[in-house]
Design a protein around this motif. Structure first.
Motif, PDB file in Angstrom:
ATOM      1  N   GLY A  59      34.277  37.935   9.819  1.00 31.10           N
ATOM      2  CA  GLY A  59      35.403  37.387   9.512  1.00 31.10           C
ATOM      3  C   GLY A  59      35.840  37.800   8.269  1.00 31.10           C
ATOM      4  O   GLY A  59      36.178  38.463   8.183  1.00 31.10           O
ATOM      5  N   PHE A  60      37.463  38.020   8.701  1.00 34.02           N
ATOM      6  CA  PHE A  60      38.040  38.516   7.253  1.00 34.02           C
ATOM      7  C   PHE A  60      38.142  40.097   8.063  1.00 34.02           C
ATOM      8  O   PHE A  60      38.494  40.759   7.084  1.00 34.02           O
ATOM      9  CB  PHE A  60      38.320  37.915   6.258  1.00 34.02           C
ATOM     10  CG  PHE A  60      38.798  36.552   6.772  1.00 34.02           C
ATOM     11  CD1 PHE A  60      39.697  36.085   7.287  1.00 34.02           C
ATOM     12  CD2 PHE A  60      37.411  35.809   5.945  1.00 34.02           C
ATOM     13  CE1 PHE A  60      39.683  34.872   6.998  1.00 34.02           C
ATOM     14  CE2 PHE A  60      37.759  34.302   5.744  1.00 34.02           C
ATOM     15  CZ  PHE A  60      39.033  33.356   6.621  1.00 34.02           C
ATOM     16  N   LYS A  65      44.324  38.446   9.846  1.00 33.22           N
ATOM     17  CA  LYS A  65      43.316  37.431   9.392  1.00 33.22           C
ATOM     18  C   LYS A  65      43.227  37.074   7.654  1.00 33.22           C
ATOM     19  O   LYS A  65      43.778  35.922   6.861  1.00 33.22           O
ATOM     20  CB  LYS A  65      42.258  37.071   9.591  1.00 33.22           C
ATOM     21  CG  LYS A  65      42.310  37.034  10.766  1.00 33.22           C
ATOM     22  CD  LYS A  65      42.512  35.952  11.326  1.00 33.22           C
ATOM     23  CE  LYS A  65      41.218  34.530  10.910  1.00 33.22           C
ATOM     24  NZ  LYS A  65      41.643  33.635  11.630  1.00 33.22           N
ATOM     25  N   MET A  69      45.098  33.804   5.776  1.00 35.55           N
ATOM     26  CA  MET A  69      43.979  32.346   5.010  1.00 35.55           C
ATOM     27  C   MET A  69      43.905  32.812   3.917  1.00 35.55           C
ATOM     28  O   MET A  69      43.420  32.242   3.512  1.00 35.55           O
ATOM     29  CB  MET A  69      42.184  32.755   5.390  1.00 35.55           C
ATOM     30  CG  MET A  69      42.880  32.338   7.399  1.00 35.55           C
ATOM     31  SD  MET A  69      43.966  31.307   8.453  1.00 35.55           S
ATOM     32  CE  MET A  69      43.159  30.085   7.677  1.00 35.55           C
ATOM     33  N   GLU A 102      42.102  33.101  18.326  1.00 37.53           N
ATOM     34  CA  GLU A 102      42.406  34.395  18.448  1.00 37.53           C
ATOM     35  C   GLU A 102      41.779  35.539  19.092  1.00 37.53           C
ATOM     36  O   GLU A 102      40.639  35.188  19.821  1.00 37.53           O
ATOM     37  CB  GLU A 102      41.960  34.594  17.039  1.00 37.53           C
ATOM     38  CG  GLU A 102      40.650  34.199  16.183  1.00 37.53           C
ATOM     39  CD  GLU A 102      40.254  34.240  14.612  1.00 37.53           C
ATOM     40  OE1 GLU A 102      41.788  33.774  14.095  1.00 37.53           O
ATOM     41  OE2 GLU A 102      39.607  34.041  14.447  1.00 37.53           O
ATOM     42  N   GLU A 104      39.169  38.925  20.085  1.00 36.78           N
ATOM     43  CA  GLU A 104      38.349  39.812  19.140  1.00 36.78           C
ATOM     44  C   GLU A 104      37.580  40.213  20.661  1.00 36.78           C
ATOM     45  O   GLU A 104      38.250  40.511  21.793  1.00 36.78           O
ATOM     46  CB  GLU A 104      37.791  38.502  19.235  1.00 36.78           C
ATOM     47  CG  GLU A 104      38.082  37.539  17.644  1.00 36.78           C
ATOM     48  CD  GLU A 104      36.713  36.887  16.953  1.00 36.78           C
ATOM     49  OE1 GLU A 104      36.057  38.160  16.843  1.00 36.78           O
ATOM     50  OE2 GLU A 104      37.391  36.577  16.055  1.00 36.78           O
ATOM     51  N   GLU A 134      38.027  33.601  20.463  1.00 36.11           N
ATOM     52  CA  GLU A 134      37.463  32.218  19.629  1.00 36.11           C
ATOM     53  C   GLU A 134      38.148  31.590  19.454  1.00 36.11           C
ATOM     54  O   GLU A 134      39.573  31.877  18.444  1.00 36.11           O
ATOM     55  CB  GLU A 134      36.771  33.647  18.505  1.00 36.11           C
ATOM     56  CG  GLU A 134      36.143  32.494  17.543  1.00 36.11           C
ATOM     57  CD  GLU A 134      35.481  33.040  15.816  1.00 36.11           C
ATOM     58  OE1 GLU A 134      35.998  33.774  16.450  1.00 36.11           O
ATOM     59  OE2 GLU A 134      34.635  32.042  15.958  1.00 36.11           O
ATOM     60  N   ILE A 136      38.849  28.714  16.444  1.00 30.57           N
ATOM     61  CA  ILE A 136      38.007  28.686  15.202  1.00 30.57           C
ATOM     62  C   ILE A 136      38.245  27.126  14.725  1.00 30.57           C
ATOM     63  O   ILE A 136      39.801  26.505  15.651  1.00 30.57           O
ATOM     64  CB  ILE A 136      38.078  29.821  14.284  1.00 30.57           C
ATOM     65  CG1 ILE A 136      39.845  30.110  13.883  1.00 30.57           C
ATOM     66  CG2 ILE A 136      37.617  30.888  14.372  1.00 30.57           C
ATOM     67  CD1 ILE A 136      40.520  30.703  13.030  1.00 30.57           C
ATOM     68  N   PHE A 143      42.545  22.964   7.099  1.00 34.17           N
ATOM     69  CA  PHE A 143      42.397  24.644   7.483  1.00 34.17           C
ATOM     70  C   PHE A 143      42.669  25.301   6.157  1.00 34.17           C
ATOM     71  O   PHE A 143      43.007  26.447   6.223  1.00 34.17           O
ATOM     72  CB  PHE A 143      43.051  25.113   8.042  1.00 34.17           C
ATOM     73  CG  PHE A 143      42.435  25.916   9.358  1.00 34.17           C
ATOM     74  CD1 PHE A 143      42.052  27.221   9.234  1.00 34.17           C
ATOM     75  CD2 PHE A 143      42.712  25.349  10.833  1.00 34.17           C
ATOM     76  CE1 PHE A 143      41.156  27.447  10.601  1.00 34.17           C
ATOM     77  CE2 PHE A 143      41.850  25.925  12.249  1.00 34.17           C
ATOM     78  CZ  PHE A 143      41.002  27.293  11.356  1.00 34.17           C
ATOM     79  N   PHE A 145      40.946  26.742   2.691  1.00 36.04           N
ATOM     80  CA  PHE A 145      39.506  26.620   1.765  1.00 36.04           C
ATOM     81  C   PHE A 145      39.367  28.246   1.267  1.00 36.04           C
ATOM     82  O   PHE A 145      39.946  28.836   0.924  1.00 36.04           O
ATOM     83  CB  PHE A 145      38.827  27.287   2.823  1.00 36.04           C
ATOM     84  CG  PHE A 145      39.055  28.048   3.817  1.00 36.04           C
ATOM     85  CD1 PHE A 145      39.007  29.194   4.176  1.00 36.04           C
ATOM     86  CD2 PHE A 145      38.908  27.395   5.358  1.00 36.04           C
ATOM     87  CE1 PHE A 145      39.117  30.414   4.899  1.00 36.04           C
ATOM     88  CE2 PHE A 145      39.797  28.168   6.492  1.00 36.04           C
ATOM     89  CZ  PHE A 145      39.867  29.803   5.943  1.00 36.04           C
ATOM     90  N   VAL A 150      34.367  28.813   3.166  1.00 34.73           N
ATOM     91  CA  VAL A 150      34.434  29.014   4.858  1.00 34.73           C
ATOM     92  C   VAL A 150      33.519  29.186   5.300  1.00 34.73           C
ATOM     93  O   VAL A 150      33.128  29.375   6.196  1.00 34.73           O
ATOM     94  CB  VAL A 150      35.533  29.964   5.056  1.00 34.73           C
ATOM     95  CG1 VAL A 150      35.901  30.964   4.041  1.00 34.73           C
ATOM     96  CG2 VAL A 150      36.041  30.281   6.281  1.00 34.73           C
ATOM     97  N   CYS A 155      31.704  29.606   8.978  1.00 29.72           N
ATOM     98  CA  CYS A 155      33.137  30.707   9.223  1.00 29.72           C
ATOM     99  C   CYS A 155      34.315  30.089   9.917  1.00 29.72           C
ATOM    100  O   CYS A 155      34.576  30.795  11.577  1.00 29.72           O
ATOM    101  CB  CYS A 155      32.747  32.198   9.394  1.00 29.72           C
ATOM    102  SG  CYS A 155      31.875  32.887   8.469  1.00 29.72           S
ATOM    103  N   SER A 156      34.247  28.620  10.203  1.00 27.57           N
ATOM    104  CA  SER A 156      35.406  27.456  11.357  1.00 27.57           C
ATOM    105  C   SER A 156      34.115  28.519  12.486  1.00 27.57           C
ATOM    106  O   SER A 156      35.511  28.327  13.806  1.00 27.57           O
ATOM    107  CB  SER A 156      37.002  28.219  10.919  1.00 27.57           C
ATOM    108  OG  SER A 156      36.915  27.602   9.705  1.00 27.57           O
ATOM    109  N   GLY A 225      35.543  39.774  15.299  1.00 27.61           N
ATOM    110  CA  GLY A 225      36.990  39.486  14.445  1.00 27.61           C
ATOM    111  C   GLY A 225      37.839  39.892  14.763  1.00 27.61           C
ATOM    112  O   GLY A 225      37.934  40.651  15.601  1.00 27.61           O
ATOM    113  N   ALA A 226      39.477  39.012  14.548  1.00 24.83           N
ATOM    114  CA  ALA A 226      40.165  39.105  15.405  1.00 24.83           C
ATOM    115  C   ALA A 226      40.935  40.022  15.190  1.00 24.83           C
ATOM    116  O   ALA A 226      41.475  40.630  13.668  1.00 24.83           O
ATOM    117  CB  ALA A 226      41.055  37.584  14.532  1.00 24.83           C
TER     118      ALA A 226
HETATM  119  C1  OOG Z   1      37.599  31.445   9.212  1.00 25.02           C
HETATM  120  C2  OOG Z   1      37.176  32.686  10.237  1.00 25.02           C
HETATM  121  C3  OOG Z   1      37.591  34.649  10.414  1.00 25.02           C
HETATM  122  C4  OOG Z   1      38.481  35.999  11.791  1.00 25.02           C
HETATM  123  O1  OOG Z   1      38.314  36.651  12.982  1.00 25.02           O
HETATM  124  O2  OOG Z   1      38.930  36.918  10.887  1.00 25.02           O
HETATM  125  C5  OOG Z   1      37.781  34.828  11.931  1.00 25.02           C
HETATM  126  C6  OOG Z   1      39.190  31.055   9.522  1.00 25.02           C
HETATM  127  O3  OOG Z   1      39.967  31.610   9.933  1.00 25.02           O
HETATM  128  O4  OOG Z   1      39.054  30.343   9.349  1.00 25.02           O
HETATM  129  O5  OOG Z   1      37.283  34.151  12.802  1.00 25.02           O
END
Ligand code: OOG
Length: 254
Positions: A59-60, A65, A69, A102, A104, A134, A136, A143, A145, A150, A155-156, A225-226
């Protein structure tokens, strides 16, 4: 002493009951390392119920992203077989709280990964690559955190679909990414948004898994990751992701 198992149970129950909860990290003052202990304990609960892990997600890994977030560190979590949806599936949204989707890139590993890999080595540990979507679904209200929250919430992670597997590794460094909902373009970007090259997510996954003293077995998924910001999911929506050179994956919500 903090009861990390009780915190894991709270997050696991929130996911199963599709009911949001308040953030936990500040109240219980748990650290990032402890958040990963909570994450592991919540996965153990899933395994106890009969689910099995099928890989990891990062994630991130993209600026889009991090900005969306308000979090700026790379994180990782687990994927289980219960999260896998068939490509083209009809996905019921009532088991989620406030799902988002998202686009990926997903890798399939060909060998056990038990140490940090270099970028050059990473391709030799891969069997195939696929476009992915994905889903999430943060278990926290609105949403929102902290980084610790998270991570504790795996990681959701909530669901995913995968398009066709290929060995087109040469094309993935800077491939166009399009996310459409009911035919309308809602996100456009490039796989280069993922750490400059999604293969770097394999490097990062190898580093993070090794740091935890674990082995990622051959045949595991690595969600890179996205590539873009996430988009909210509503019922009766056809969601379609295309990645240039890789193909597409899709699902329809109800
Ligand atoms: C956390 C998961 C982040 C990504 O691909 O960056 C994530 C969220 O955004 O809730 O899956």
């Amino acid at each position: 002493m903090k009861d990390l198992d009780a915190i894991a149970a709270q997050l696991d129950d929130a996911a199963r009951q599709a009911t949001p909860i308040a953030q936990l990290a500040e109240k219980h003052a748990f650290s990032l390392d402890e958040a990963y202990v909570v994450q592991r304990a919540s996965i153990e609960r899933r395994i106890h119920r009969g689910e099995s892990t099928v890989g990891v997600k990062l994630g991130f890994t993209s600026r889009a992203k991090m900005i969306q977030m308000g979090v700026d560190s790379l994180i990782w979590g687990w994927l289980t077989d219960a999260m896998l949806e068939e490509d083209g599936a009809r996905v019921a949204l009532d088991r989620f709280i406030h799902p988002r989707v998202e686009p990926e890139v997903c890798f399939l590993t060909s060998r056990d990964i038990d140490r940090p890999l270099t970028l050059l080595e990473s391709a030799r540990y891969l069997e195939a690559v696929a476009p992915a979507l994905e889903i999430i679904d943060s278990r926290y209200r609105d949403f929102r955190f902290s980084l610790e929250d998270v991570v504790a919430d795996n990681c959701s992670s909530a669901g995913l679909t995968l398009g066709p597997w290929t060995r087109n590794f040469d094309d993935i460094g800077n491939a166009g990414v399009l996310l459409r909902m009911n035919g309308r373009l809602v996100q456009a970007g490039s796989t280069a948004a993922i750490l400059g090259d999604p293969l770097r997510s394999v490097v990062q996954a190898s580093r993070l898994v090794a740091l935890s003293g674990l082995v990622l077995p051959a045949g595991s998924l690595i969600m890179a990751g996205a590539a873009t910001a996430a988009h909210p999911l509503a019922p009766d929506t056809h969601v379609h992701c295309t990645i240039n050179g890789l193909g597409s994956t899709e699902f329809t919500t109800h």
